[in-house]
Design a protein around this motif. Structure first.
Motif, PDB file in Angstrom:
ATOM      1  N   TRP A 107     -28.597  32.339   6.376  1.00 21.00           N
ATOM      2  CA  TRP A 107     -28.210  30.934   6.161  1.00 21.00           C
ATOM      3  C   TRP A 107     -27.609  30.813   4.773  1.00 21.00           C
ATOM      4  O   TRP A 107     -28.311  30.728   3.782  1.00 21.00           O
ATOM      5  CB  TRP A 107     -29.443  30.040   6.325  1.00 21.00           C
ATOM      6  CG  TRP A 107     -29.164  28.581   6.148  1.00 21.00           C
ATOM      7  CD1 TRP A 107     -29.447  27.824   5.058  1.00 21.00           C
ATOM      8  CD2 TRP A 107     -28.556  27.696   7.088  1.00 21.00           C
ATOM      9  NE1 TRP A 107     -29.056  26.529   5.261  1.00 21.00           N
ATOM     10  CE2 TRP A 107     -28.510  26.419   6.501  1.00 21.00           C
ATOM     11  CE3 TRP A 107     -28.047  27.865   8.384  1.00 21.00           C
ATOM     12  CZ2 TRP A 107     -27.964  25.303   7.165  1.00 21.00           C
ATOM     13  CZ3 TRP A 107     -27.517  26.762   9.045  1.00 21.00           C
ATOM     14  CH2 TRP A 107     -27.468  25.508   8.432  1.00 21.00           C
ATOM     15  N   THR A 108     -26.304  30.909   4.686  1.00 22.02           N
ATOM     16  CA  THR A 108     -25.509  30.863   3.448  1.00 22.02           C
ATOM     17  C   THR A 108     -25.700  32.113   2.584  1.00 22.02           C
ATOM     18  O   THR A 108     -25.192  32.178   1.472  1.00 22.02           O
ATOM     19  CB  THR A 108     -25.761  29.600   2.595  1.00 22.02           C
ATOM     20  OG1 THR A 108     -27.002  29.727   1.899  1.00 22.02           O
ATOM     21  CG2 THR A 108     -25.766  28.351   3.448  1.00 22.02           C
ATOM     22  N   ILE A 109     -26.440  33.092   3.091  1.00 24.11           N
ATOM     23  CA  ILE A 109     -26.610  34.353   2.382  1.00 24.11           C
ATOM     24  C   ILE A 109     -26.296  35.488   3.330  1.00 24.11           C
ATOM     25  O   ILE A 109     -26.100  35.272   4.527  1.00 24.11           O
ATOM     26  CB  ILE A 109     -28.052  34.497   1.836  1.00 24.11           C
ATOM     27  CG1 ILE A 109     -29.057  34.454   2.997  1.00 24.11           C
ATOM     28  CG2 ILE A 109     -28.359  33.404   0.822  1.00 24.11           C
ATOM     29  CD1 ILE A 109     -30.471  34.775   2.572  1.00 24.11           C
ATOM     30  N   SER A 110     -26.259  36.707   2.806  1.00 17.68           N
ATOM     31  CA  SER A 110     -25.953  37.877   3.641  1.00 17.68           C
ATOM     32  C   SER A 110     -27.130  38.829   3.629  1.00 17.68           C
ATOM     33  O   SER A 110     -27.646  39.165   2.567  1.00 17.68           O
ATOM     34  CB  SER A 110     -24.704  38.581   3.126  1.00 17.68           C
ATOM     35  OG  SER A 110     -24.872  38.965   1.775  1.00 17.68           O
ATOM     36  N   ASN A 116     -21.966  37.438   8.627  1.00 21.80           N
ATOM     37  CA  ASN A 116     -23.190  38.143   8.285  1.00 21.80           C
ATOM     38  C   ASN A 116     -24.368  37.323   8.765  1.00 21.80           C
ATOM     39  O   ASN A 116     -24.257  36.119   9.027  1.00 21.80           O
ATOM     40  CB  ASN A 116     -23.290  38.400   6.780  1.00 21.80           C
ATOM     41  CG  ASN A 116     -24.002  39.706   6.458  1.00 21.80           C
ATOM     42  OD1 ASN A 116     -25.101  39.947   6.949  1.00 21.80           O
ATOM     43  ND2 ASN A 116     -23.381  40.552   5.666  1.00 21.80           N
ATOM     44  N   SER A 117     -25.494  37.968   8.863  1.00 26.73           N
ATOM     45  CA  SER A 117     -26.732  37.290   9.227  1.00 26.73           C
ATOM     46  C   SER A 117     -27.277  36.579   8.002  1.00 26.73           C
ATOM     47  O   SER A 117     -27.268  37.141   6.898  1.00 26.73           O
ATOM     48  CB  SER A 117     -27.741  38.318   9.741  1.00 26.73           C
ATOM     49  OG  SER A 117     -29.002  37.722   9.924  1.00 26.73           O
ATOM     50  N   ASP A 158     -30.087  33.167  11.838  1.00 22.30           N
ATOM     51  CA  ASP A 158     -29.026  32.291  11.375  1.00 22.30           C
ATOM     52  C   ASP A 158     -27.827  33.175  11.051  1.00 22.30           C
ATOM     53  O   ASP A 158     -27.978  34.338  10.699  1.00 22.30           O
ATOM     54  CB  ASP A 158     -29.459  31.548  10.120  1.00 22.30           C
ATOM     55  CG  ASP A 158     -30.678  30.660  10.346  1.00 22.30           C
ATOM     56  OD1 ASP A 158     -31.402  30.403   9.361  1.00 22.30           O
ATOM     57  OD2 ASP A 158     -30.906  30.234  11.494  1.00 22.30           O
ATOM     58  N   MET A 159     -26.628  32.599  11.156  1.00 19.51           N
ATOM     59  CA  MET A 159     -25.419  33.362  10.881  1.00 19.51           C
ATOM     60  C   MET A 159     -24.492  32.582   9.962  1.00 19.51           C
ATOM     61  O   MET A 159     -24.487  31.346   9.969  1.00 19.51           O
ATOM     62  CB  MET A 159     -24.680  33.688  12.182  1.00 19.51           C
ATOM     63  CG  MET A 159     -25.416  34.644  13.107  1.00 19.51           C
ATOM     64  SD  MET A 159     -25.626  36.298  12.426  1.00 19.51           S
ATOM     65  CE  MET A 159     -23.915  36.847  12.289  1.00 19.51           C
ATOM     66  N   ILE A 213     -24.701  28.618  10.567  1.00 26.06           N
ATOM     67  CA  ILE A 213     -25.228  28.026  11.786  1.00 26.06           C
ATOM     68  C   ILE A 213     -26.621  28.581  12.026  1.00 26.06           C
ATOM     69  O   ILE A 213     -26.875  29.764  11.792  1.00 26.06           O
ATOM     70  CB  ILE A 213     -24.285  28.325  12.977  1.00 26.06           C
ATOM     71  CG1 ILE A 213     -24.707  27.569  14.231  1.00 26.06           C
ATOM     72  CG2 ILE A 213     -24.176  29.825  13.243  1.00 26.06           C
ATOM     73  CD1 ILE A 213     -23.648  27.590  15.334  1.00 26.06           C
ATOM     74  N   THR A 214     -27.525  27.718  12.465  1.00 27.11           N
ATOM     75  CA  THR A 214     -28.888  28.174  12.731  1.00 27.11           C
ATOM     76  C   THR A 214     -28.940  28.997  14.016  1.00 27.11           C
ATOM     77  O   THR A 214     -28.005  28.993  14.821  1.00 27.11           O
ATOM     78  CB  THR A 214     -29.853  26.994  12.839  1.00 27.11           C
ATOM     79  OG1 THR A 214     -29.381  26.107  13.871  1.00 27.11           O
ATOM     80  CG2 THR A 214     -29.968  26.242  11.529  1.00 27.11           C
ATOM     81  N   GLU A 215     -30.072  29.664  14.224  1.00 29.31           N
ATOM     82  CA  GLU A 215     -30.214  30.560  15.379  1.00 29.31           C
ATOM     83  C   GLU A 215     -30.049  29.842  16.702  1.00 29.31           C
ATOM     84  O   GLU A 215     -29.569  30.431  17.670  1.00 29.31           O
ATOM     85  CB  GLU A 215     -31.567  31.261  15.323  1.00 29.31           C
ATOM     86  CG  GLU A 215     -32.751  30.309  15.292  1.00 29.31           C
ATOM     87  CD  GLU A 215     -34.062  31.017  14.993  1.00 29.31           C
ATOM     88  OE1 GLU A 215     -34.109  31.860  14.082  1.00 29.31           O
ATOM     89  OE2 GLU A 215     -35.043  30.722  15.700  1.00 29.31           O
TER      90      GLU A 215
END
Length: 116
Positions: free
Chosen positions: A99-102, A96-97, A32-33, A50-52
Motif C-alpha cells: 500500500w504505497t510501498i514496495s 509492486n505489492s 494490497d498492490m 488498491i487494497t486486496e
C-alpha cells in the motif's frame, strides 16, 4: 516473485493507455498492490494503490482524476487505466505489492511516452 508489466507505448497528449501487471510467487489476493513510475533523471515515485479486496484506492495528487487502478484476483493481475495523459506522465511504470510501498524486487517495467 515475478512482476511483469505491459501495455506501455507512445501516445499523444490527451490520449489513453491501459497498463497491466501480471504477478506470481506470492499471495496476490491477500496483497494490497501499487503502481509506481520513474521518469528520466528522477527518483521512482508512487502513483496509485488498491487494497486486496479492491474496496479502497488512493492516488498521487498528480494523477488523481485521470488514472484508475483496478485488479482481477482470479488473474493475479493489477491494472492502471491512464486517461488525459500529459507529457509529464512520461516514465517507466512498475507495479509492486504493498500500500504505497514496495515489498518485492522490481520487474522490468513498461515505458510510457507522452509526446506529440
Amino acid at each position: 516473485v515475478q512482476l511483469v508489466e505491459s501495455g506501455g507505448g507512445l501516445v499523444q497528449p490527451g490520449g489513453s493507455l491501459r497498463l497491466s501487471c501480471t504477478t506470481s510467487g506470492f499471495s496476490f489476493s491477500d496483497s494490497d498492490m501499487s503502481w509506481f513510475r520513474q521518469a528520466p533523471g528522477k527518483e521512482r515515485e508512487w502513483v496509485a494503490a488498491i487494497t486486496e479486496t479492491a474496496l479502497s484506492t488512493t492516488y498521487a495528487h498528480s494523477v488523481k482524476g485521470r488514472f484508475t487502478i483496478s485488479r482481477d484476483n482470479a488473474k493475479n493481475s493489477v491494472y492502471l487505466q491512464m486517461n488525459s495523459l500529459k507529457p509529464e506522465d512520461t516514465a517507466v511504470y512498475y507495479c509492486n505489492s504493498g500500500w504505497t510501498i514496495s515489498h518485492y524486487s522490481w520487474g522490468q517495467g513498461t515505458q510510457v511516452t507522452v509526446s506529440s
